[in-house]
Design an enzyme around this catalytic site. Structure first.
Site, short mmCIF file in Angstrom:
data_model
loop_
_atom_site.label_atom_id
_atom_site.label_comp_id
_atom_site.label_asym_id
_atom_site.label_seq_id
_atom_site.Cartn_x
_atom_site.Cartn_y
_atom_site.Cartn_z
N HIS A 435 0.72 -1.29 -0.01
CA HIS A 435 0.04 0.10 -0.01
C HIS A 435 0.91 1.27 -0.20
O HIS A 435 0.25 2.42 -0.13
CB HIS A 435 -1.04 0.12 1.28
CG HIS A 435 -0.52 0.41 2.67
ND1 HIS A 435 -0.05 -0.67 3.41
CD2 HIS A 435 -0.11 1.59 3.02
CE1 HIS A 435 0.29 0.00 4.24
NE2 HIS A 435 0.34 1.18 4.31
N ASP A 484 -0.59 -7.47 1.46
CA ASP A 484 -0.10 -6.10 1.58
C ASP A 484 1.39 -6.36 1.65
O ASP A 484 2.11 -6.11 2.81
CB ASP A 484 -0.69 -5.55 2.57
CG ASP A 484 -0.15 -3.97 2.68
OD1 ASP A 484 0.37 -3.45 1.67
OD2 ASP A 484 -0.50 -3.29 3.79
N SER A 579 4.00 2.28 8.20
CA SER A 579 3.80 1.33 7.25
C SER A 579 4.92 0.83 6.54
O SER A 579 5.75 1.58 6.06
CB SER A 579 2.69 1.97 6.33
OG SER A 579 1.56 2.19 6.82
#
Length: 636
Positions: A435, A484, A579
């Site tokens: 992502h 992901d 992230s």
């Protein structure tokens, strides 16, 4: 800072042989002199692999096909040794030179997956069959006990008779006897060393038993287990017989006889007192004792003889082994406990070497202990997988070098800013979250910074890596949040230092370990409406079961490709800006990349754990996508 790092690098390169891992390849440079062996290899990376596993090789030079008019030197790989650790450099167009990876920890692997188009790797052709692709041909080679490399003629090969033909090959050295440029063929190596063979392996050790068959070499060894490791890494050895120190024939005591046979199996063993026999472990699917190319055992009351490299005085035999490991030319050592060889608490440590990497003689019943350098151990001097532990809410500041695999992924548009974290998993590979690239798939807008602690220290002079390729998992969907995970291939290999190293991948084949020491790191927000932090943050955080995690996220599906971590009461968690960063856990003194920071409800909320991509579920995908890299293949 950058000037100091560069200065340290050049001092290391030109002044000593005890530096750490050097991964650079030098283009248009040929090292003059120091030759210890020569062979043919398809590229510089395979030449480097040969140098790494050769007992004397520290440096190498490779001549690609277009770099020389001498047909006998095309694809030539020249392995070199040097007392000083360096050799004179000569400018030569097309030549590629570099260093052995003996000090590069996790990069030490005999596995080489690349398939080369347009070259015929020649050797003894002993099997021909029809197949549909080079990959199928490689699989046949991997599952044939004698096959070391292969050549596949494609469906467009000029001779119709040989189209779609797979030729299995071998040679005494395990490398091609010649390499020729040829259209519509593809060549490569067996993947036995990658753990891909279906042949299976036998770990039995047969006491008081000798195999006959064909001897391919005889090497001095202290026990049958070292003998087995030597056999495993010898290109022609399929099984062995070791004669102990009590063997009746003086000249054969402590000799490890490496053997082969036409059938691939030994004949019936002969009962022999003080003889021990066994098999190569090359075809094993899992990492077993003996499949790693190093010997860590210390042998008390034993002296190893060989060429004297250096003598020093240290405290304890472990200190002697550590000293040997740090001196890259040292292959084995003897630590003397004779009173005349001791000065207080320190005793004589003799660092030694030989032509084949094994002692030239072994003496028993002496006041000494001996052993081998750990330079080829995967947990060797670079300490890639054993580093002290090394969106964070409730975390604390990290220290320099504490998390050397952590990188900052930054986007340069109108202004440059930190966007995501990532983890170094190989000298040319970074693993992160898919992502992070939503709407940002252009590789030229990204800069990757490793070996940093404070973002404020990044200036226009700070070195960074550029992205060559972004590989997002094919099943990733923005709207779902599953799969992901993404790989980043860097334009150039990283040079590993104390501040910049790789993290080990978990093994998909291992029984699920119980991780009790897990950490998350990143420069992300320290509160939901916060800002990117200047100093890298760290937080100790427990794993929780997927069943427990699912109770907290009833509107979402927690799949087996996910792993959750967090405290029930909240307080510590990843947050915006973290992230793609690592969730790492220690198991048996090794740090593994267990998860990739993916998603969660808010940051550090009560009963809202963080959700991470479970890396173990993607090991096959990672290996598949990195197998064609020009760096060492990733292998766990």
């Amino acid at each position: 800072m950058i000037a100091l790092r560069q200065a340290a690098y050049f001092i290391c390169l030109f002044a000593t042989v005890s530096c750490g891992c050097l991964t650079q390849l030098y283009h248009n440079i040929f090292f003059r002199g120091g030759d210890v062996s020569a062979m043919y290899t398809p590229d510089a990376q395979y030449c480097q692999l040969m140098c790494t596993f050769h007992p004397r090789c520290l440096l190498f030079s490779f001549l690609p096909e277009n770099s020389t008019s001498d047909a006998d030197k095309r694809f030539g790989c020249f392995l070199k040794d040097s007392v000083t650790g360096t050799l004179p450099r000569v400018s030569r167009t097309g030549a590629i030179s570099g260093h052995s990876l003996k000090r590069c920890g996790h990069q030490i692997s005999a596995c080489h997956r690349s398939i080369y188009k347009g070259i015929d790797m020649r050797g003894v052709n002993f099997n021909a069959s029809k197949v549909r692709s080079a990959k199928e041909c490689q699989e046949r080679c991997t599952n044939n006990i004698h096959c070391q490399f292969f050549t596949y003629a494609t469906k467009t090969f000029f001779s119709a008779e040989y189209r779609n033909t797979c030729l299995l090959k071998r040679s005494p050295q395990g490398t091609p006897t010649r390499i020729k440029v040829l259209s519509d063929v593809e060549s490569g190596f067996s993947l036995k060393a990658c753990g891909n063979s279906k042949i299976g392996c036998r770990v039995d050790i047969f006491q008081h038993s000798a195999f006959s068959d064909v001897d391919v070499a005889g090497i001095i060894a202290p026990d049958a287990f070292v003998c087995r490791t030597i056999c495993t890494y010898h290109p022609s050895c399929l099984f062995f017989t070791f004669y102990t120190n009590a063997w009746k024939t003086d000249s054969q005591r402590n000799v490890c006889f490496l053997k082969t046979s036409q059938s691939g199996s030994p004949s019936s063993p002969t009962p022999q007192e003080n003889a021990i026999s066994g098999y190569s472990l090359l075809t094993c699917k899992q990492t077993l004792p003996g499949t790693e190319p190093c010997h860590s055992k210390i042998y008390p009351q034993v002296a190893f003889e060989g060429e004297e490299l250096h003598v020093t005085f240290v405290k304890g035999v472990d200190g002697c082994q550590e000293t040997c490991t740090k001196m890259i030319r040292c292959q084995f050592f003897t630590y003397s406990l004779f009173p005349e060889d001791c000065r207080g608490e320190k005793c004589k440590c003799s660092l030694r070497l030989s032509l084949d990497g094994s002692p030239t003689n072994i003496t028993y019943g002496t006041q000494a202990s001996s052993g081998y350098s750990l330079r080829l151990c995967k947990r060797g001097d670079s300490r890639v997988c054993t580093t002290k532990r090394t969106r964070i809410v409730g975390g604390t500041n990290a220290s320099w070098g504490e998390w050397p695999w952590q990188v900052s992924l930054q986007v340069k548009q109108r202004a440059q800013s930190h966007l995501c974290g990532g983890s170094i998993i190989g000298r040319q590979w970074v693993l992160t979250a898919a992502h992070c690239f939503d709407g940002l798939l252009l590789s030229n807008i990204w800069r990757i910074y490793g070996g940093i602690l404070n973002l404020s220290e990044i200036t226009t002079e700070t070195s960074f890596s550029q992205i060559k390729e972004i590989i997002v998992h094919p099943n990733y969907k923005i709207s779902e949040g599953s799969h992901d995970i993404a790989l980043i291939k860097l334009e150039a290999p990283l040079n590993f230092t104390d501040l910049q190293k790789a993290i080990c991948l978990p093994s998909k084949d291992d029984t699920k370990p119980v991780y009790t020491d897990c950490w998350i790191t990143g420069w992300g927000f320290t509160e939901e409406k916060g800002k990117i932090q200047n100093t890298l943050q760290k937080a100790n955080i427990p794993l929780i079961s997927n069943e427990e995690c699912q109770k907290s996220y009833r509107d979402y599906k927690i799949t087996k490709q996910m792993i959750c971590a967090g405290y029930k009461e909240g307080g510590k968690d990843a947050c915006k800006g973290d992230s793609g960063g690592p969730l790492v856990c220690q198991h048996e003194e090794t740090w593994h990349l267990v998860g990739i920071t993916s998603w969660g409800e808010g940051c550090a909320r009560r009963e809202q754990p963080g959700v991470y991509t479970k890396v173990a579920e993607y090991v096959d995908w990672i290996l598949e996508k990195t197998q064609d890299s020009h760096g060492q293949p990733l292998r766990k």
